[in-house]
Design an enzyme around this catalytic site. Structure first.
Site, PDB file in Angstrom:
ATOM      1  N   TRP A 185       0.643  -1.074   0.478  1.00  0.00           N
ATOM      2  CA  TRP A 185      -0.103   0.129  -0.072  1.00  0.00           C
ATOM      3  C   TRP A 185       0.615   1.382  -0.047  1.00  0.00           C
ATOM      4  CZ3 TRP A 185      -0.520   3.982   4.012  1.00  0.00           C
ATOM      5  CH2 TRP A 185      -0.965   4.256   3.310  1.00  0.00           C
ATOM      6  N   GLU A 226      -3.358  -2.830  -2.659  1.00  0.00           N
ATOM      7  CA  GLU A 226      -4.406  -2.734  -1.529  1.00  0.00           C
ATOM      8  C   GLU A 226      -4.768  -1.026  -2.145  1.00  0.00           C
ATOM      9  OE1 GLU A 226      -3.623  -1.888   2.595  1.00  0.00           O
ATOM     10  OE2 GLU A 226      -5.656  -1.024   2.528  1.00  0.00           O
ATOM     11  N   LYS A 228      -6.900   2.892  -2.752  1.00  0.00           N
ATOM     12  CA  LYS A 228      -7.773   4.151  -1.483  1.00  0.00           C
ATOM     13  C   LYS A 228      -8.132   4.656  -2.326  1.00  0.00           C
ATOM     14  CE  LYS A 228      -6.192   6.105   2.844  1.00  0.00           C
ATOM     15  NZ  LYS A 228      -5.299   5.864   3.699  1.00  0.00           N
ATOM     16  N   ASP A 260      -9.433  -2.849   1.303  1.00  0.00           N
ATOM     17  CA  ASP A 260      -9.836  -2.665   2.822  1.00  0.00           C
ATOM     18  C   ASP A 260     -11.044  -1.893   2.993  1.00  0.00           C
ATOM     19  OD1 ASP A 260      -9.386  -0.915   5.307  1.00  0.00           O
ATOM     20  OD2 ASP A 260      -7.182  -0.896   5.433  1.00  0.00           O
ATOM     21  N   HIS A 263     -11.422   1.402   2.539  1.00  0.00           N
ATOM     22  CA  HIS A 263     -10.741   3.041   1.220  1.00  0.00           C
ATOM     23  C   HIS A 263     -11.700   3.158   0.195  1.00  0.00           C
ATOM     24  CE1 HIS A 263      -6.709   1.856   2.610  1.00  0.00           C
ATOM     25  NE2 HIS A 263      -6.850   2.438   3.460  1.00  0.00           N
ATOM     26  N   HIS A 287      -8.449  -6.000   4.149  1.00  0.00           N
ATOM     27  CA  HIS A 287      -7.850  -5.510   5.360  1.00  0.00           C
ATOM     28  C   HIS A 287      -9.677  -5.151   6.058  1.00  0.00           C
ATOM     29  CE1 HIS A 287      -3.599  -3.726   4.639  1.00  0.00           C
ATOM     30  NE2 HIS A 287      -4.133  -4.970   4.945  1.00  0.00           N
ATOM     31  N   ASP A 295     -11.993   7.022   6.679  1.00  0.00           N
ATOM     32  CA  ASP A 295     -11.259   5.548   6.761  1.00  0.00           C
ATOM     33  C   ASP A 295     -10.316   5.906   8.353  1.00  0.00           C
ATOM     34  OD1 ASP A 295      -9.488   2.741   5.883  1.00  0.00           O
ATOM     35  OD2 ASP A 295      -7.433   5.078   5.422  1.00  0.00           O
ATOM     36  N   ASP A 297     -10.000   3.990  10.338  1.00  0.00           N
ATOM     37  CA  ASP A 297      -9.254   2.155  10.981  1.00  0.00           C
ATOM     38  C   ASP A 297     -10.042   2.340  12.855  1.00  0.00           C
ATOM     39  OD1 ASP A 297      -7.576   1.475   9.584  1.00  0.00           O
ATOM     40  OD2 ASP A 297      -6.995   3.669   9.653  1.00  0.00           O
ATOM     41  N   ASP A 327      -6.532  -5.232  10.125  1.00  0.00           N
ATOM     42  CA  ASP A 327      -6.085  -3.557   9.745  1.00  0.00           C
ATOM     43  C   ASP A 327      -7.272  -1.818  10.900  1.00  0.00           C
ATOM     44  OD1 ASP A 327      -4.257  -1.721   8.932  1.00  0.00           O
ATOM     45  OD2 ASP A 327      -4.850  -1.201   6.829  1.00  0.00           O
TER      46      ASP A 327
HETATM   47  C1  RNT Z   1      -3.264   2.528   4.997  1.00  0.00           C
HETATM   48  C2  RNT Z   1      -3.655   0.867   4.533  1.00  0.00           C
HETATM   49  C3  RNT Z   1      -2.731   0.157   5.479  1.00  0.00           C
HETATM   50  C4  RNT Z   1      -2.491   0.820   6.215  1.00  0.00           C
HETATM   51  C5  RNT Z   1      -1.403   0.143   6.778  1.00  0.00           C
HETATM   52  C6  RNT Z   1      -0.475   0.311   8.233  1.00  0.00           C
HETATM   53  O1  RNT Z   1      -4.281   2.724   4.492  1.00  0.00           O
HETATM   54  O2  RNT Z   1      -5.219   1.039   4.785  1.00  0.00           O
HETATM   55  O3  RNT Z   1      -2.804  -1.115   5.160  1.00  0.00           O
HETATM   56  O4  RNT Z   1      -3.087   0.836   7.484  1.00  0.00           O
HETATM   57  O5  RNT Z   1      -0.593  -0.481   5.783  1.00  0.00           O
HETATM   58 ZN    ZN Z   2      -5.678  -1.404   5.146  1.00  0.00          ZN
END
Ligand code: RNT
Ligand code: ZN
Length: 420
Positions: A185, A226, A228, A260, A263, A287, A295, A297, A327
């Site tokens: 990523w 990955e 986003k 993810d 994302h 993820h 986003d 997390d 993640d």
């Molecule tokens: C970032 C991505 C990625 C990170 C990690 C730490 O937006 O989600 O996967 O969270 O690589």
């Molecule tokens: Zn991620």
């Protein structure tokens, strides 16, 4: 085992068997699913390159709960605690910034030997490892561009990092005997509207072609990319968008696509993307995360999105095609609890999906009995899944229900409190 747990399980087993579901079989399947725990939840994505890493690249952990891991030994100890309170199988997901070598190498200099500590630790615990190149929190990513940077020197630096990371992944797989997934990523993008949106994407495709120009042994390493939709500082444009990587994965046939959950657009679910993509590609990496308005997390909870993702995987019979990695990073609560909550919830969602009589539901659908499809799936939501889950935990010698929390609190008092 506590008699009440077995009795409740036996009763639940009977109820499920009345709809043609074998709970023993469901637990056997659940036991075979590996969830990859992200090492970066243990220290707010800091890593071990420097004493005080300043996060960049749109990654942000908020909160200052005491006791975060400061060394590999502390992080391993914390992961061990978490894993002892999660039933079933885990892997651990390592970022390149978690380098464990006395003389720390820059990103374009990393070698498998710099991660030997992780391998020794994983071997001691009989677990597999995953890997990620780190394209953020580094002076050479300060422009907000890495692999798509217009400067060929900066691109070369990051291409080298990507190549070396794949070698680390291959080493992980070879040493642990479990396939490593190396996920790439990059934070690349612009805060405000760029004029040229195409050139960075062309540069990224060319850079990726270099990174994936050599093969790694697929038994040891598999690669993933990955996407986003936006990040902090890349609100207007992200080079590696979903369409970009979907096109890349499909045309090159060398890498998996990573989805993810955070994302995509805030209300966009990734669940249905699984069946759409698996028609065209053999495997996916997920993820598992929880975005709130952006986003963000957050720690994964038992919400509709998680339930839909798990159901989609199980109903598509895709458990052997989808790799599951957590993640998120929450620094406002006990970090070990954060791992446990997210992992246990992911497993519970999978169990709930495994306890559906999928074949019968598919039959009702083909028979145009859409009334039964709706009525039954709604009723199944209240079936006694909790008793099956408790039994799974108990057979794995992991505390049932909320009882794991007391152990985390004890660890906080006896271990985390000494970390100043
Ligand atoms: C970032 C991505 C990625 C990170 C990690 C730490 O937006 O989600 O996967 O969270 O690589
Ligand atoms: Zn991620």
């Amino acid at each position: 085992m506590d008699k009440k747990i077995t009795m409740a399980y036996e009763a639940a087993k009977e109820i499920y068997s009345s709809i043609g579901v074998d709970t023993d079989k469901a637990l056997e399947v659940l036991d075979s699913i590996e969830i990859s725990l992200h090492c970066w939840q243990g220290d707010d994505v800091g890593g071990f390159e420097k004493e005080d890493t300043v996060l960049s690249g749109g990654i942000m952990a908020t909160g200052n709960y005491p006791g975060k891991a400061r060394t590999p030994a502390e992080l391993w100890s914390d992961l061990e605690k978490a894993m002892s309170l999660i039933p079933g199988k885990q892997k651990v997901n390592v970022h390149a910034s978690y380098i464990d070598a006395p003389k720390k190498a820059d990103r374009d200099q990393i070698e498998p030997s710099h991660f030997a500590g992780w391998v020794d630790w994983a071997k001691d615990h009989g677990i597999g490892l995953d890997f990620n190149p780190t394209y953020f929190s580094h002076p050479k990513s300060n422009d907000g561009l890495t692999l798509s940077h217009p400067d060929p020197g900066i691109r070369a630096f990051w291409i080298e990092h990507g190549k070396r990371s794949r070698k680390v992944g291959e080493y992980f797989g070879k040493e642990t005997g479990k396939t490593c997934v190396t996920n790439l990523w990059i934070p690349d993008g612009y805060k405000d509207n760029p004029i040229d949106k195409m050139a960075p994407r062309e540069r990224l495709a060319a850079a990726l072609d270099e990174i994936y120009s050599f093969d790694t042994n697929p038994q040891y390493n598999k690669d993933a990319v990955e996407s986003k939709v936006f990040g902090i500082g890349s609100e207007a444009y992200v080079t590696g968008s979903h369409e970009f990587y979907m096109g890349y994965a499909m045309s090159r046939k060398k890498v998996m696509l990573t989805l993810d959950a955070g994302h995509f657009h805030p209300t966009e679910s990734i669940a249905q993307k699984i069946s759409a993509l698996l028609v065209f590609m053999p495997e996916l990496l997920l993820h598992v995360s929880r975005p709130i308005r952006w986003d963000s997390d957050h720690v994964v909870i038992m919400d509709d999105e998680l339930a839909s993702i798990a159901k989609e995987i199980v109903r598509c019979n895709a458990l052997n095609k989808v790799y599951l990695a957590l993640d998120y990073f929450d620094a406002s609560i006990n970090r070990i609890a954060a791992w446990i909550i997210g992992a246990r919830n992911t497993q519970k969602a999978l169990l709930s999906a495994l306890l559906e009589p999928v074949a019968d539901l598919k039959k009702a659908e083909l028979d145009w009995d859409l009334t039964s499809r709706l009525a039954l799936t709604e009723e199944y939501k209240n079936f006694p899944m909790g008793a099956v889950w408790d039994y799974f935990c108990a057979t794995h010698n992991v505390p049932i229900r909320e009882q794991w929390l007391a152990e985390v609190k004890e660890y906080e008092r006896t271990v985390l409190a000494d970390r100043g």
